[in-house]
Write a protein that holds these residues in place. Structure first.
Motif, PDB file in Angstrom:
ATOM      1  N   VAL A 282       0.861  -1.181   0.000  1.00 24.98           N
ATOM      2  CA  VAL A 282       0.000   0.000   0.000  1.00 24.98           C
ATOM      3  C   VAL A 282       0.899   1.233   0.000  1.00 24.98           C
ATOM      4  CG1 VAL A 282      -1.743   1.309   1.271  1.00 24.98           C
ATOM      5  CG2 VAL A 282      -1.887  -1.185   1.165  1.00 24.98           C
ATOM      6  N   PHE A 283       0.630   2.170  -0.922  1.00 30.12           N
ATOM      7  CA  PHE A 283       1.423   3.391  -1.053  1.00 30.12           C
ATOM      8  C   PHE A 283       0.571   4.594  -0.630  1.00 30.12           C
ATOM      9  CE2 PHE A 283       4.839   1.414  -3.472  1.00 30.12           C
ATOM     10  CZ  PHE A 283       4.204   0.328  -4.057  1.00 30.12           C
ATOM     11  N   VAL A 314       5.257   7.621   0.083  1.00 28.66           N
ATOM     12  CA  VAL A 314       5.880   8.134  -1.135  1.00 28.66           C
ATOM     13  C   VAL A 314       5.992   9.656  -1.035  1.00 28.66           C
ATOM     14  CG1 VAL A 314       5.749   8.251  -3.644  1.00 28.66           C
ATOM     15  CG2 VAL A 314       4.850   6.244  -2.433  1.00 28.66           C
ATOM     16  N   HIS A 315       7.209  10.186  -1.184  1.00 26.59           N
ATOM     17  CA  HIS A 315       7.449  11.630  -1.108  1.00 26.59           C
ATOM     18  C   HIS A 315       7.216  12.263  -2.486  1.00 26.59           C
ATOM     19  CE1 HIS A 315       9.140  11.665   2.985  1.00 26.59           C
ATOM     20  NE2 HIS A 315       9.549  10.438   2.671  1.00 26.59           N
ATOM     21  N   ARG A 316       6.173  13.068  -2.571  1.00 29.12           N
ATOM     22  CA  ARG A 316       5.814  13.660  -3.856  1.00 29.12           C
ATOM     23  C   ARG A 316       6.840  14.676  -4.350  1.00 29.12           C
ATOM     24  NH1 ARG A 316       1.111  12.881  -6.386  1.00 29.12           N
ATOM     25  NH2 ARG A 316      -0.669  11.964  -5.290  1.00 29.12           N
ATOM     26  N   TYR A 327      -4.626  11.570  -6.907  1.00 32.31           N
ATOM     27  CA  TYR A 327      -4.575  10.270  -6.243  1.00 32.31           C
ATOM     28  C   TYR A 327      -3.852  10.428  -4.904  1.00 32.31           C
ATOM     29  CZ  TYR A 327      -5.848   8.168 -10.735  1.00 32.31           C
ATOM     30  OH  TYR A 327      -6.474   7.826 -11.885  1.00 32.31           O
ATOM     31  N   ASN A 328      -4.400   9.846  -3.853  1.00 33.81           N
ATOM     32  CA  ASN A 328      -3.726   9.900  -2.550  1.00 33.81           C
ATOM     33  C   ASN A 328      -3.296   8.528  -2.042  1.00 33.81           C
ATOM     34  OD1 ASN A 328      -6.162   8.772  -1.868  1.00 33.81           O
ATOM     35  ND2 ASN A 328      -6.752  10.333  -0.371  1.00 33.81           N
ATOM     36  N   LEU A 329      -3.596   7.473  -2.808  1.00 38.33           N
ATOM     37  CA  LEU A 329      -3.210   6.124  -2.359  1.00 38.33           C
ATOM     38  C   LEU A 329      -3.089   5.212  -3.576  1.00 38.33           C
ATOM     39  CD1 LEU A 329      -4.249   4.262   0.772  1.00 38.33           C
ATOM     40  CD2 LEU A 329      -4.703   3.088  -1.368  1.00 38.33           C
ATOM     41  N   ALA A 330      -2.200   4.254  -3.471  1.00 41.93           N
ATOM     42  CA  ALA A 330      -2.043   3.222  -4.502  1.00 41.93           C
ATOM     43  C   ALA A 330      -1.784   1.894  -3.816  1.00 41.93           C
ATOM     44  CB  ALA A 330      -0.898   3.576  -5.458  1.00 41.93           C
ATOM     45  N   TYR A 331      -2.044   0.799  -4.540  1.00 42.42           N
ATOM     46  CA  TYR A 331      -1.769  -0.514  -3.959  1.00 42.42           C
ATOM     47  C   TYR A 331      -1.408  -1.486  -5.066  1.00 42.42           C
ATOM     48  CZ  TYR A 331      -6.492  -1.862  -5.473  1.00 42.42           C
ATOM     49  OH  TYR A 331      -7.605  -2.142  -6.220  1.00 42.42           O
ATOM     50  N   LYS A 341      -2.414  -0.091  -8.757  1.00 40.99           N
ATOM     51  CA  LYS A 341      -3.690   0.588  -8.955  1.00 40.99           C
ATOM     52  C   LYS A 341      -3.726   1.858  -8.109  1.00 40.99           C
ATOM     53  CE  LYS A 341      -6.191  -3.713  -9.908  1.00 40.99           C
ATOM     54  NZ  LYS A 341      -7.340  -4.578  -9.547  1.00 40.99           N
ATOM     55  N   PHE A 342      -4.212   2.963  -8.702  1.00 41.25           N
ATOM     56  CA  PHE A 342      -4.248   4.263  -8.037  1.00 41.25           C
ATOM     57  C   PHE A 342      -5.700   4.619  -7.716  1.00 41.25           C
ATOM     58  CE2 PHE A 342       0.151   5.472  -8.656  1.00 41.25           C
ATOM     59  CZ  PHE A 342       0.542   4.661  -9.706  1.00 41.25           C
TER      60      PHE A 342
END
Length: 843
Positions: A282-283, A314-316, A327-331, A341-342
């Protein structure tokens, strides 16, 4: 390091699980058929045995014997000899003459009957293995009945060790066996607890009528002190069915970082490696202006996902992150398409809902048709379980190291490359050795640091001795610009300088220690100081900002003239100390001035230890040899009351004195902190009050919170954990005896000095005995010398009986490591009384 290790058995266990019935069909030959002579011979040898005494074979007994044969090979891996004796052919006293004994199988340990198990409780291979291991590990696997019992164990383990709590509906089941076999492997790392019901289940939120076995991981080691908001340790439940493989994977996942921070786009972040390859990623995205808030959110989410997924922040602000801002999360779901997936979510519960849905889909796909695990997957499990270092190397075997920052030396370019720098640091390694590869990774990181720094004249190189055996095995003599002896151990680090003998690095092989040594080695040893300003600068100089760790020790040599006969001895000692101690040379009138200020006669050596900032230097008279001078310097640099850690232990042992060793626990509150401070003050008073009596000892202490390895040492002294604080006299050069300060007596300086006097007078009984250090092969496939012997023509048949005997002895030595308490790594007889001497080889 200093704790017992049983992980080497887990690979074999997993193979047995994977091979299933095939393994069970081939293990019947491991069931020993005892005669009376053989039984008593094995019994008196002290071997652990599980034996059934057969008189009449009924259908029930026949079924039991078949299951006993299946368990023989499994228990053999734990050092237990499984067999039966035929009472109809030859009677064995008491066991063949009492009819009641014919319905019982017996476990023998230390030459005595240890336990009798009714055949109703050992009815199949699972119950036999689980009950025998449960009996053997009764001191390591605790059985709790109430919530109060569990809370007491959590409190005692807080800050020291995590707990693994297993619930089984009944003993002797497959799940019970899985917990016991795992406890044998991880028993020194975690405290295992077993329950079969009762009020503890209510605390865990489980219905008492539940027949489903469960495992919980209680995070007690890193949750202690005022930050702990609950009396209970945070816990994580294992979601998968209880098997050896799933439990092992679960424990490995508990070791994963709670939150990992990355500066790359999730699409280029590598998928999880073994043993996390079945775990989703999970990101969570973070912005610079809200970093602390994002980190708190990620940490809270990570605790909710503990055991379900790994979380990465994750540092943007990194240019490598290309994910759109909305997008605020990915997995990433493992073992599917590895597609990331975002999504845009608003709360944590939505994350859990998505992962639950994905997991349900994965289970449906698995039920739809799953192929059997191929040999490569079995090899992956097998290769990853021997030990932590080998596991790390094996799991990353497809990852190629970036060695651009170091120069690879060969027989052709060795002298040319080494001649280019004032200092060349060379790592000699074997590419098939796990420790070598691990150190090589650290070595590359150190080389990267030097490449980015402004330290001139230093280069880092490596030699693969599996490729360039001629370079590693040949003695490079004094005629060479860079002489060194053949490399006989791996990995080895040498410091090479033109026209000087190679300096062997013998410190810790971690990044910080080796980097520090190289940085200190860059300075001349000794450096010639010709003015008062230079001396002052040398003693007060702030060390290089990249030099991690405490301020280095310093030493000054004071001589009338540069040609004084003691200068050569000082130079030789300075070269030996290069990399650990900064040394300076002062001669002439400046030396006379310093000698007058310190009220010493020339020649002399002034030692300025890093810990003595508020005290004057220690003055040493000039020795006639470098060896004597180095011994005096080591004693002067040693703290008067050193704290024993993994790093400081070698220097403390090098003075070759007995250890007056105090064990203190971690401070849970201000009162505990004050108590430890008072104890250390009493130990300082012991050193002062003892006077000349203390010359034979080094007063030292271990903080069990900062150095958990000390738990194994403490437990090994007596075979059980004494109450803290605990004071011991051990490692005396003249005796192997261990003495314990009376636990019921307060630790006061005067009382301790009197206790030491009683020991010197022979009026104090020993509490234990130090054992000789032995390092047998971890398995017969690692005993290379035996393999070489058996490969010699005509030697195989001659050595077979001896080899079988040695194999059983090796197993017994390894098995002996589990005959102890939850924190020990030594072998103790279960029948020994409290006053009996114990042996250990921990420290």
């Amino acid at each position: 390091m200093l704790v017992k290790s049983r992980v080497c058995f887990m690979a074999a266990l997993l193979l047995l699980v994977e091979l299933g019935e095939c393994a069970e069909k081939t293990n019947s030959s491991e069931l020993h058929q005892f005669t009376a002579v053989e039984f008593y011979d094995k019994l008196h040898s002290g071997k652990m045995m599980f034996v059934y005494f057969e008189l009449q074979v009924s259908p029930t007994i026949s079924l039991f014997l078949a299951e006993l044969a299946k368990s023989a090979e499994v228990l053999q891996d734990y050092g237990v000899l499984v067999g039966k004796a035929d009472c109809s052919k030859e009677a064995i006293y008491s066991y063949c003459t009492d009819q009641r004994q014919l319905h019982t199988a017996f476990l023998f340990r230390g030459g005595k009957e240890f336990l009798g198990l009714n055949l109703d409780t050992v009815f199949d291979v699972n119950s036999i293995v689980s009950e025998v291991l449960f009996a053997i590990l009764r001191e390591e696997v605790k059985y709790v009945h109430t919530d109060a019992d569990l809370l007491a164990m959590e409190k005692s383990a807080r800050g020291q060790k995590d707990l693994v709590l297993g619930y089984v509906s009944s003993l002797g089941t497959q799940e019970h066996r899985s917990i016991m076999e795992t406890a044998y492997v991880y028993g020194s790392k975690y405290q295992f607890i077993l329950i079969t019901g009762g009020p503890v289940l209510k605390h865990l939120g489980i219905n008492e009528t539940s027949q489903s076995s469960q495992v919980w991981f209680l995070h007690c080691q890193r949750h202690s002190g005022p930050r702990l908001t609950s009396v209970h340790c945070p816990l994580t439940r294992m979601k998968k069915p209880l098997t050896i493989i799933s439990l092992h994977s679960f424990l490995q996942l508990m070791e994963a970082p709670l939150v990992s921070e990355v500066h790359e786009d999730p699409t280029v972040v590598p998928p999880p490696q073994f043993p996390y390859q079945d775990t989703p990623q999970v990101f969570v995205f973070s912005r610079p202006e809200t970093h602390h808030l994002d980190l708190d959110t990620a940490t809270a989410l990570a605790w909710r996902l503990r055991g379900i997924a790994t979380l990465l922040l994750v540092h943007r602000q990194s240019p490598a992150v290309k994910t759109p801002d909305h997008y605020n999360l990915a997995y990433r779901r493992p073992q599917k398409s590895l597609e990331v997936k975002f999504v845009t979510l608003h709360n944590i519960d939505e994350v859990l809902e998505i992962l639950s849905h994905e997991e349900q889909e994965a289970e449906e796909e698995k039920d739809g048709g799953e192929e059997e695990e191929d040999e490569e997957d079995i090899e992956l499990h097998f290769g990853s379980l021997s030990d932590e270092i080998a596991a790390s190397v094996y799991n990353n075997r497809d990852t190629f190291l970036d060695m651009d920052s170091i120069t690879e030396l060969t027989s052709e370019n060795f002298h040319t490359v080494v001649a280019q720098s004032d200092l060349t640091v060379v790592l000699f390694y074997l590419k098939w050795d796990a420790v070598s590869i691990t150190v090589l990774e650290s070595f590359i990181e150190i080389a990267d640091r030097f490449a980015d720094s402004e330290v001139p004249g230093v280069q880092l190189c490596s030699v693969d001795c599996s490729e360039w055996t001629d370079l590693c095995s040949t003695e490079v003599g004094d005629s060479s610009p860079f002489p060194f002896q053949p490399i006989i151990s791996f990995p080895t680090v040498l410091m090479l300088r033109p026209k000087e003998a190679a300096q062997h690095y013998s410190g810790m092989l971690g990044i910080m220690a080796l980097h520090r040594f190289i940085m200190l080695s860059c300075q001349a040893s000794p450096v010639t100081l010709s003015s008062q300003e230079e001396v002052t600068s040398f003693l007060q100089e702030v060390h290089h900002p990249e030099l991690l760790g405490p301020k280095p020790d310093r030493m000054l040599g004071l001589f009338n003239t540069p040609t004084n006969e003691g200068v050569a001895v000082f130079f030789e000692a300075a070269k030996s100390l290069r990399g650990t101690v900064l040394t300076g040379l002062v001669t002439g009138t400046l030396a006379e001035k310093w000698a007058a200020d310190q009220q010493v006669e020339l020649p002399a050596v002034l030692v300025f230890p890093s810990w003595g900032r508020h005290t004057g230097p220690t003055t040493l008279s000039m020795s006639s040899s470098a060896e004597e001078l180095l011994t005096s310097i080591s004693s002067a640099l040693l703290h008067p009351l050193p704290e024993l850690t993994v790093e400081s232990l070698p220097s403390v042992l090098s003075v070759d004195k007995g250890l007056l060793l105090l064990f203190v626990g971690e401070e849970e509150d201000e009162a505990g902190l004050r108590q430890n401070q008072l104890l250390l003050e009493e130990m300082r008073k012991v050193v002062e009050l003892g006077g000349d009596k203390m010359e034979a000892y080094v007063a030292c202490w271990i903080h069990l919170g900062r150095t958990p390895a000390g738990l194994s040492v403490l437990g090994s002294y007596l075979g059980s954990m004494p109450p803290l604080p605990a004071l011991f006299l051990t490692h005396s050069p003249s005796t192997d005896e261990i003495y314990q300060y009376p636990p019921s007596t307060p630790i006061r300086a005067a009382s301790v000095v009197q206790w030491l006097q009683r020991i010197q007078d022979g009026a104090e009984p020993a509490a234990g005995m130090l054992g000789a250090d032995t390092w047998p092969p971890s398995g017969k496939f690692y005993d290379f010398l035996k393999v070489m012997d058996t490969e010699e023509p005509g030697s195989a048949q001659q050595q077979e009986p001896e080899e079988e005997e040695e194999e059983e002895e090796d197993k017994e030595r390894v098995k002996g490591k589990m005959k102890n308490t939850e924190v020990t790594g030594s072998s103790f007889s279960s029948s020994s009384s409290a006053a009996a001497a114990h042996t250990h080889s921990e420290l």
